[in-house]
Design a protein around this motif. Structure first.
Motif, PDB file in Angstrom:
ATOM      1  N   ALA A  40       0.999  -1.109   0.214  1.00 50.07           N
ATOM      2  CA  ALA A  40       0.009   0.086  -0.150  1.00 50.07           C
ATOM      3  C   ALA A  40       0.767   1.340  -0.063  1.00 50.07           C
ATOM      4  O   ALA A  40       0.609   2.162  -0.688  1.00 50.07           O
ATOM      5  CB  ALA A  40      -0.858   0.136   1.150  1.00 50.07           C
ATOM      6  N   GLU A  41       2.075   1.186   0.940  1.00 47.69           N
ATOM      7  CA  GLU A  41       2.698   2.265   0.857  1.00 47.69           C
ATOM      8  C   GLU A  41       3.704   2.614  -0.551  1.00 47.69           C
ATOM      9  O   GLU A  41       4.145   3.575  -0.996  1.00 47.69           O
ATOM     10  CB  GLU A  41       3.884   2.420   1.875  1.00 47.69           C
ATOM     11  CG  GLU A  41       3.264   2.314   3.436  1.00 47.69           C
ATOM     12  CD  GLU A  41       2.595   1.266   3.781  1.00 47.69           C
ATOM     13  OE1 GLU A  41       2.457   0.096   3.257  1.00 47.69           O
ATOM     14  OE2 GLU A  41       2.417   0.927   5.106  1.00 47.69           O
ATOM     15  N   LEU A  43       3.157   0.998  -3.765  1.00 49.44           N
ATOM     16  CA  LEU A  43       2.507   1.018  -5.343  1.00 49.44           C
ATOM     17  C   LEU A  43       2.715   2.380  -5.981  1.00 49.44           C
ATOM     18  O   LEU A  43       3.183   2.511  -6.895  1.00 49.44           O
ATOM     19  CB  LEU A  43       1.191   0.395  -5.100  1.00 49.44           C
ATOM     20  CG  LEU A  43       0.601   0.306  -6.536  1.00 49.44           C
ATOM     21  CD1 LEU A  43       1.230  -0.591  -7.524  1.00 49.44           C
ATOM     22  CD2 LEU A  43      -0.901  -0.092  -6.256  1.00 49.44           C
ATOM     23  N   MET A  44       2.128   3.407  -5.137  1.00 48.53           N
ATOM     24  CA  MET A  44       1.648   4.728  -5.822  1.00 48.53           C
ATOM     25  C   MET A  44       3.089   5.340  -6.288  1.00 48.53           C
ATOM     26  O   MET A  44       3.473   5.591  -7.322  1.00 48.53           O
ATOM     27  CB  MET A  44       0.738   5.538  -5.175  1.00 48.53           C
ATOM     28  CG  MET A  44      -0.632   5.187  -5.060  1.00 48.53           C
ATOM     29  SD  MET A  44      -1.513   4.957  -6.593  1.00 48.53           S
ATOM     30  CE  MET A  44      -1.638   6.573  -7.166  1.00 48.53           C
ATOM     31  N   PRO A  45       4.095   5.466  -5.300  1.00 47.58           N
ATOM     32  CA  PRO A  45       5.238   6.149  -5.672  1.00 47.58           C
ATOM     33  C   PRO A  45       6.089   5.131  -6.664  1.00 47.58           C
ATOM     34  O   PRO A  45       6.652   5.816  -7.841  1.00 47.58           O
ATOM     35  CB  PRO A  45       5.903   5.946  -4.585  1.00 47.58           C
ATOM     36  CG  PRO A  45       5.134   6.236  -3.208  1.00 47.58           C
ATOM     37  CD  PRO A  45       4.069   5.292  -4.092  1.00 47.58           C
ATOM     38  N   ILE A  78      -5.997  -3.602  -2.701  1.00 43.41           N
ATOM     39  CA  ILE A  78      -5.020  -2.304  -2.776  1.00 43.41           C
ATOM     40  C   ILE A  78      -5.169  -1.969  -4.190  1.00 43.41           C
ATOM     41  O   ILE A  78      -5.085  -0.670  -4.396  1.00 43.41           O
ATOM     42  CB  ILE A  78      -3.623  -2.790  -2.169  1.00 43.41           C
ATOM     43  CG1 ILE A  78      -3.656  -2.706  -0.776  1.00 43.41           C
ATOM     44  CG2 ILE A  78      -2.760  -1.789  -2.824  1.00 43.41           C
ATOM     45  CD1 ILE A  78      -2.452  -3.284  -0.224  1.00 43.41           C
TER      46      ILE A  78
END
Lengths: 200, 364
Positions: A40-41, A43-45, A78
């Motif tokens: 979750a921490e 993935l987006m970066p 997620i």
């Protein structure tokens, strides 16, 4: 210049964050970061970095493709939740692609796809030329139905690339919002103690 | 004066999928829309919230809730200044879905992302509804939480007491199950209690004999179970009169405990000499009329303003999350795309832990 479709695909159904970028028919980037927790921490970066390395931003995307599982319940939520948020924010479609479809991509039908599940079990689905069978949860050792070949195992890199290509192939038609493919029901039991009988 | 901001809030930490739009500045904001999709039907057969069922529903409803909240506010995302989302504490599956959806929206629109503590959302609601000045005393009393918070600033909370075991809302639900009443139990127990005799069953007032503001509700559930079984002895059935009396007795015990502990919390709070002494409540249990009446009487006697936000802002909602985000944004507290979800996240991290420990950390 003719505008090429730019599809960002990602998958967190297994112990990894996997992502790929498809521009037109070319897979221009693919990255898999193995991890058993912290998706979750991460993935987006990771997605932002992958896009930036290609000189791309979120607004360059024409579609998203997301792995819907089956797999780790938290993991598939997620990716699906991120895809839904991105799709709403970018006003572009997000195509849900199951792990079975990703495994069977490019193979002659019918074909069986099998994905490992916890506790010595496996998720299995027979994909056919027309209507696919319903997926099921079986013992890991159970073979596909007679006469139906089993799709070979594939790396997360291959699978996320396939998710991107399948996503691209579905554009143009109506695209339902992606939803996790759980196959297994939620663990929930009714209360143990029966309620008392009420009399006037 | 600060510039007005418009914040989209997202909440999914228990069994309500919620999105809301709030506009304003800290201490003066208004709710433009507040959408809550409940899940009571999904959990009804199981006698309580099932985390995996809740998580599944959130993942497929959050974006719809956001669209509806924007629509009801008459805005699209281009009119939003920041995205606030509950990042904990709560059921982790749901919190994760909310955080990921918020990250997707924030990344897509290049908007600031603000992770909000769900309890801060509740605790700051009196600022949203009534612009209450600091410091005020907050009784947060719901299905998952029960604590007294001294709210000193938007980011400074001091817990001066709380439950050492269950939350009262949990106890209401359990009592409803024991007495064949539907879930969620609060409103049903309250309705039955109206026609019951609160004095018939002798029930304990746990920890009332101890100094301080800590509470316990677990033993009360057991006492109700024993009393019910005695009432059922012989016939094997429970009469409607017995049920009403049990509900009334239980509700009276909870009211007595909350009122007396609130009196002690207020005494401590009043020594600080707050300019506008206020006790605010939040959480679903604050909707109970008997508990509310007890607290109102207490406050009237002490010259303290009693503040109960409207019910839809007392129970879980996303307007409180958007408002807490507004306060954080004004303070320059913004998160990035690596924001995580925290199942446990005590609001007061300075006081010693009351509940939970070990690898997962303190719960409260």
């Amino acid at each position: 210049m003719g505008r090429l479709n730019t599809v960002l695909a990602f998958d967190t159904s297994g112990p990894h964050c996997a992502a790929a970028i498809l521009v037109g028919d070319d897979l221009v980037a693919c990255r898999v970061d193995p991890m058993t927790k912290g998706q979750a921490e991460h993935l987006m970066p990771m997605l932002q970095g992958l896009l930036a390395a290609q000189g791309l931003g979120w607004s360059d995307l024409t579609a998203l493709a997301v792995g819907t599982g089956p797999g780790n319940f938290t993991g598939i939520r997620i990716a699906v939740s991120a895809a839904r948020g991105l799709a709403l924010g970018l006003s572009i479609p997000a195509v849900g692609v199951s792990g079975f479809e990703a495994l069977a991509h490019g193979l002659p039908r019918p074909v069986a796809a099998r994905i490992a599940a916890p506790r010595g079990q496996a998720y299995m689905q027979v994909l056919r030329a027309a209507v696919d069978d319903a997926p099921s949860l079986t013992e890991a050792s159970i073979a596909p139905p007679a006469g139906i070949p089993l799709a070979p195992e594939a790396s997360p890199q291959t699978l996320v690339g396939n998710i991107a290509r399948i996503g691209l192939s579905r554009l143009g038609g109506p695209v339902p919002r992606p939803a996790p493919l759980y196959v297994r029901g939620a663990d929930a039991a009714p209360p143990r103690d029966p309620a008392p009988v009420i009399v006037p | 004066m600060d510039r007005q901001r418009i914040i989209l809030g997202i909440e999914s930490s228990c069994d309500d999928t919620a999105a809301a739009v709030v506009r304003g500045v800290p201490g003066a904001a208004e709710v433009l829309s507040s959408v809550v999709y409940g899940q009571a039907d999904l959990h009804a057969a199981f006698g309580g919230v099932v985390p995996e069922i809740a998580a599944r529903a959130h993942a497929e409803k959050l974006d719809h809730a956001v669209e509806q909240a924007l629509g009801e506010a008459g805005l699209d995302l281009s009119g939003i200044d920041a995205i606030a989302v509950t990042a904990g504490p709560g059921l982790i599956g749901g919190v994760l879905s909310g955080v990921m959806c918020a990250k997707g929206l924030a990344a897509a629109r290049g908007l600031p992302l603000i992770g909000v503590n769900h309890l801060a959302g509740h605790a700051l609601t009196p600022r949203l509804t009534d612009g209450v000045a600091f410091p005020y005393l907050m009784l947060l009393v719901s299905g998952g939480h029960c604590q007294f918070l001294l709210v000193e600033a938007a980011d400074r909370f001091q817990r001066i007491g709380g439950t050492i075991d269950d939350a009262p809302g949990e106890a209401f639900d359990k009592v409803a199950r024991l007495l064949a009443l539907p879930q969620p139990g609060g409103p049903h127990v309250e309705r039955e209690a109206r026609s019951g005799d609160p004095a018939r069953f002798r029930l304990p007032r746990p920890l009332l004999d101890r100094p301080g503001c800590d509470m316990s509700f677990s033993g009360l559930k057991t006492a109700i179970l024993r009393a019910r079984d005695e009432a059922m002895a012989g016939s094997g059935t429970l009469s409607t009169t017995d049920r009403a009396d049990l509900c009334a007795g239980f509700q009276a015990a909870v009211t007595d405990v909350l009122t007396e502990k609130s009196r002690r919390a207020l005494e401590h709070y009043l020594t600080l000499g707050p300019p506008t002494p206020t006790l605010a409540v939040a959480g679903g249990v604050a909707a109970n009329a008997a508990i509310r009446a007890g607290l109102q009487r207490l406050c009237a006697g002490l010259g303290v303003t009693f503040l109960a936000p409207p019910l839809d802002l007392c129970t879980d909602n996303a307007a409180m999350v958007a408002y807490a985000g507004l306060e954080r944004l004004a303070a320059g507290a913004v998160d990035d795309l690596s924001l995580g979800a925290r199942p446990r996240w005590p609001l007061d991290e300075r006081s010693p832990a009351m509940l939970g420990s070990g690898k997962r950390g303190a719960k409260a």
